[in-house]
Design a protein around this motif. Structure first.
Motif, short mmCIF file in Angstrom:
data_model
loop_
_atom_site.label_atom_id
_atom_site.label_comp_id
_atom_site.label_asym_id
_atom_site.label_seq_id
_atom_site.Cartn_x
_atom_site.Cartn_y
_atom_site.Cartn_z
N ALA A 1 0.83 -1.21 0.00
CA ALA A 1 0.00 0.00 0.00
C ALA A 1 0.87 1.26 0.00
O ALA A 1 0.57 2.23 -0.71
N ILE A 2 1.95 1.26 0.77
CA ILE A 2 2.87 2.40 0.79
C ILE A 2 3.50 2.61 -0.59
O ILE A 2 3.59 3.75 -1.09
N GLU A 3 3.92 1.52 -1.22
CA GLU A 3 4.54 1.63 -2.55
C GLU A 3 3.54 2.18 -3.56
O GLU A 3 3.88 3.04 -4.40
N PHE A 4 2.30 1.69 -3.50
CA PHE A 4 1.27 2.18 -4.43
C PHE A 4 1.00 3.66 -4.20
O PHE A 4 0.84 4.44 -5.16
N HIS A 5 0.94 4.05 -2.92
CA HIS A 5 0.69 5.46 -2.60
C HIS A 5 1.79 6.35 -3.16
O HIS A 5 1.54 7.44 -3.71
N LYS B 1 4.03 14.64 0.83
CA LYS B 1 4.95 14.37 1.92
C LYS B 1 4.29 13.57 3.02
O LYS B 1 4.94 12.78 3.71
N ASN B 2 3.00 13.77 3.22
CA ASN B 2 2.24 13.03 4.22
C ASN B 2 1.50 11.88 3.55
O ASN B 2 0.84 12.07 2.53
N VAL B 3 1.63 10.71 4.12
CA VAL B 3 0.99 9.52 3.56
C VAL B 3 -0.43 9.41 4.09
O VAL B 3 -0.66 9.38 5.30
N ASP B 4 -1.38 9.40 3.17
CA ASP B 4 -2.79 9.23 3.51
C ASP B 4 -3.31 7.99 2.79
O ASP B 4 -3.75 8.06 1.64
N LEU B 5 -3.23 6.83 3.48
CA LEU B 5 -3.64 5.59 2.83
C LEU B 5 -5.14 5.52 2.58
O LEU B 5 -5.60 4.76 1.73
N GLY B 6 -5.90 6.32 3.30
CA GLY B 6 -7.34 6.33 3.07
C GLY B 6 -7.70 6.80 1.69
O GLY B 6 -8.77 6.45 1.16
#
Length: 730
Positions: A664-668, A676-681
């Protein structure tokens, strides 16, 4: 006078020459005598054998120092180096003729240790001395025991088989009967089985009772002539011949170790010295596969084709009806062509002889615990077991003697000695009734499993998985042939009904479920153990579709939930594949039940258990609601609040699951590289969700892909954005 003087001088010269010649001859004789004396001093063994060969009947024994001195010389050499074949013949004749007395008869028999081979003429002459009737009974028993001990060292057995009738006549002697039956078992061929011999054995059995040695010989007779032996015999006759060679075992083994470089012989029919019950250490001796050799003399009139002469499979087919079994059945294990022959002819007597040879080799000669710590012994045993494994895989079935050995060996095994070979042999164990499985298999394995390392636990699960696959494959072959009764072994008359087979499989699957659940708990859900367990349930979930067995068993909670919440993606993907295959199997079973196409029905509890697991997996991974009230994993809200985890209900969905979080991080990062901020939602919004699902399944998660498509109706390439979005808890 001068002339007379000259004549006298001439006459004296020949006299001097004669005296010189006589003196020279005398010196030569003295030298020869001295040489013979030195030779005798250098070779006291030869002089001792020569003396003993000249002992005649009536020789005074008591107080005969010369006889005693020569006996000591021969005995010392026999126990240290062994005796040549011709010396064995001389000493055996001396002992059985009683020329040196009854006491020396027993003494000589006890130190008759062959250095290489034993001439069959010596044994034949020994049997003739038995027929004379002069020998006391204890000497007769000792002689037959010695013959059994050195049986494999006899150079040829044609003449022994020719006097089969004389040997058979001794079965009527109560003290000799157990040993004579053993010897007859080793010598018997089809032409030796006659009605009068069968009747005689049955008469003896009526008098003595059902003795194991009589049953064993009758079982062999029944293999050769089932029309003559109508007596009902157990399908699996245990070895009925006890140890006969404790008198010679230690010395014989020591001699053969010393002579190992000169001649390699097989002692597979020799038995170990009886140890104290408290000691489990036994010395490993020659666990070697004997070379192929004919049971008949090369000058025999029998028109047979010897197995050792085979060079190609074509020759095997051309001579298959003229091939004679070898003298040592164990030699079949070392030849691929010999195994081809064994597989083609399906000769019950051949399998019976091979199992007898193998049973003694494994149970009596196998090393339980090396006394000297030598690595040579272990490597020899490793090669021996590997050869057995190759033969079993070639024949596609295990040997009954190997099975019996394993059941005894498991109770004393430390889990380390020859682990790969023992577990591979264990996986070849044929199907057995469920009431035997607990005592013979489950209990010893359970003790080893819970006291060993995680790697041993993985090996045990892998072994039992292989065992289950072989059982199911055997059943699928039987089912395709239209039989409800399943033969446990191609060379056994034992069969099992389909319900009995299902009971055995159910017990095995439940046993593995218990081992896996407790093992995962003890090892903190070790990833290797978890994957071996899931590999086992990949076999279990397809028993109905792949192997035509109407039995479906769900994994226990101790396996399902560690896999569902695993931290490695492979375990989660394998669980998805397992649940997908369970659905396929249950759907087909339900359809056939509705159409009344099968006799056996899947339990309702199985459907309920599957639905419960399916609901837990879909809710946690798809609906972001892993903690459902009333489920197996219901947790009090107060405890969840103490964790201080934001949105705890979605921590195990396809985005936040510990096994899939990195994807999920890689896709984001690929979709929003500038953030800069990761928002997986944000992955769940709009078209990104379908893109993420396609990205995830392209990583090789075919099991999860099939599970999601089958149970949620989602298709990342065809569904709309709205239909493809998962539900989230408000």
């Amino acid at each position: 006078m001068a002339e007379l003087s000259n004549l006298a001088g001439l006459g004296s010269e020949p006299s001097g020459e004669i005296d010189s010649f006589v003196s020279s001859a005398s010196n030569r004789s003295l030298r020869l005598v001295e040489k013979e004396k030195r030779k005798g001093e250098a070779d006291p063994f030869g002089l001792a054998v020569k003396y003993l060969s000249q002992v005649e009947a009536g020789t005074v024994v008591r107080g005969n120092d010369v006889l005693e001195r020569n006996m000591v010389v021969v005995e010392t050499v026999a126990l240290s180096k062994g005796l040549p074949p011709e010396v064995i013949t001389v000493l055996l004749d001396l002992a059985l003729s009683l020329n040196a007395g009854t006491g020396n008869c027993t003494r000589v028999l006890k130190f008759l240790i062959p250095a290489t081979v034993v001439q069959q003429e010596a044994i034949v002459k020994g049997v003739s001395w038995l027929c004379v009737g002069k020998l006391p009974m204890n000497a007769q028993v000792l002689f037959v025991r010695w013959v059994l001990t050195v049986f494999d060292l006899i150079d040829c057995k044609d003449d022994l088989r020719s006097i089969y009738g004389f040997i058979f006549s001794f079965v009527m002697e109560e003290n000799l009967c157990p040993f004579i039956c053993h010897l007859l078992y080793l010598l018997t061929m089809r032409e030796h089985v006659h009605p009068y011999r069968v009747r005689k054995l049955l008469d003896i059995q009526a008098k003595m009772g059902r003795q194991p040695f009589l049953t064993q010989l009758l079982a062999l007779y029944k293999v050769f002539r089932p029309d003559l032996v109508t007596l009902s015999l157990p399908s699996r006759v245990r070895t009925g011949f006890k140890n006969h060679n404790s008198t010679w075992k230690v010395a014989l083994s020591a001699v053969q170790r010393k002579n190992k470089g000169a001649v390699l012989v097989d002692q597979s029919l020799s038995l170990d010295v009886k140890e104290k019950p408290s000691s489990r250490k036994r010395k490993l001796h020659h666990l070697a596969i004997p070379p192929l050799s004919s049971a008949f003399d090369s000058n025999s009139n029998k028109k047979v084709f010897r197995l050792q002469e085979l060079c190609s499979f074509k020759e095997l087919l051309e001579n298959i009806h003229n091939i004679e079994l070898p003298a040592q059945m164990g030699s079949l294990l070392g030849s691929a062509l010999a195994l081809h022959y064994l597989d083609c002819v399906q000769d019950e007597s051949a399998f019976l002889r091979l199992n007898f040879w193998l049973g003694h080799s494994l149970q009596e000669e196998f090393l339980l615990c090396p006394a000297d710590g030598s690595s040579d012994n272990t490597s020899e045993a490793c090669r021996f077991l590997s050869t057995i494994l190759f033969s079993q895989q070639f024949l596609q079935e295990g040997f009954s003697s190997t099975e019996s050995f394993l059941y005894k060996f498991l109770s004393v095994w430390d889990g380390c000695l020859l682990r790969p070979q023992i577990l591979d042999l264990l996986s070849d164990i044929p199907l057995m009734p469920s009431f035997y499985m607990h005592k013979l298999l489950f209990e010893p394995l359970k003790q080893l499993y819970f006291t060993s390392t995680v790697f041993f636990k993985c090996s045990v699960i892998e072994c039992l998985n292989s065992m289950l696959v072989k059982w199911l494959t055997w059943h699928s072959v039987s089912a395709s042939e239209g039989g409800l009764d399943i033969s446990l072994n191609s060379n056994s008359t034992m069969t099992m009904t389909l319900s009995g087979f299902m009971d055995s499989v159910m017990e095995l699957v439940r046993f593995v479920g218990l081992l896996a659940s407790e093992g995962l708990r003890l090892e903190n859900c070790h990833v290797l153990l978890l994957n071996q367990t899931l590999a086992f349930y990949e076999t279990v979930c397809d028993m109905f579709l792949k192997y035509s067995l109407p039995l479906i068993i769900m994994p226990p909670a101790g396996v399902f939930y560690p896999a569902l919440f695993a931290t490695d993606s492979i375990s989660v993907d394998r669980l998805g594949y397992i649940m997908y295959r369970y659905r396929k199997n249950l759907t087909l079973a339900k359809k056939q039940e509705q159409q009344k196409e099968q006799t056996f029905h899947i339990s309702r509890n199985t459907y309920k258990e599957f639905n419960r697991n399916l609901q837990a997996m879909v809710n946690s991974m798809w609906n972001s609601w892993w903690c459902i009230p009333g489920s197996d994993i219901e947790i009090d809200k107060d405890f969840i609040a103490l964790s201080k985890v934001a949105e705890p209900w979605c921590r195990f969905d396809l985005i936040h699951h510990p096994a899939l979080f990195s994807y999920a991080i890689e896709f984001h990062q690929r979709c929003w590289p500038e953030r800069k901020n990761v928002d997986l939602g944000s992955i769940k919004t709009g078209k990104y969700w379908n893109w993420y699902m396609e990205f995830l399944f392209n990583q090789g998660f075919d099991g999860l892909n099939n599970f999601i498509r089958t149970n949620t109706g989602h298709d990342s390439t065809l569904s709309s954005q709205e239909d493809g979005q998962p539900k989230s808890r408000p």
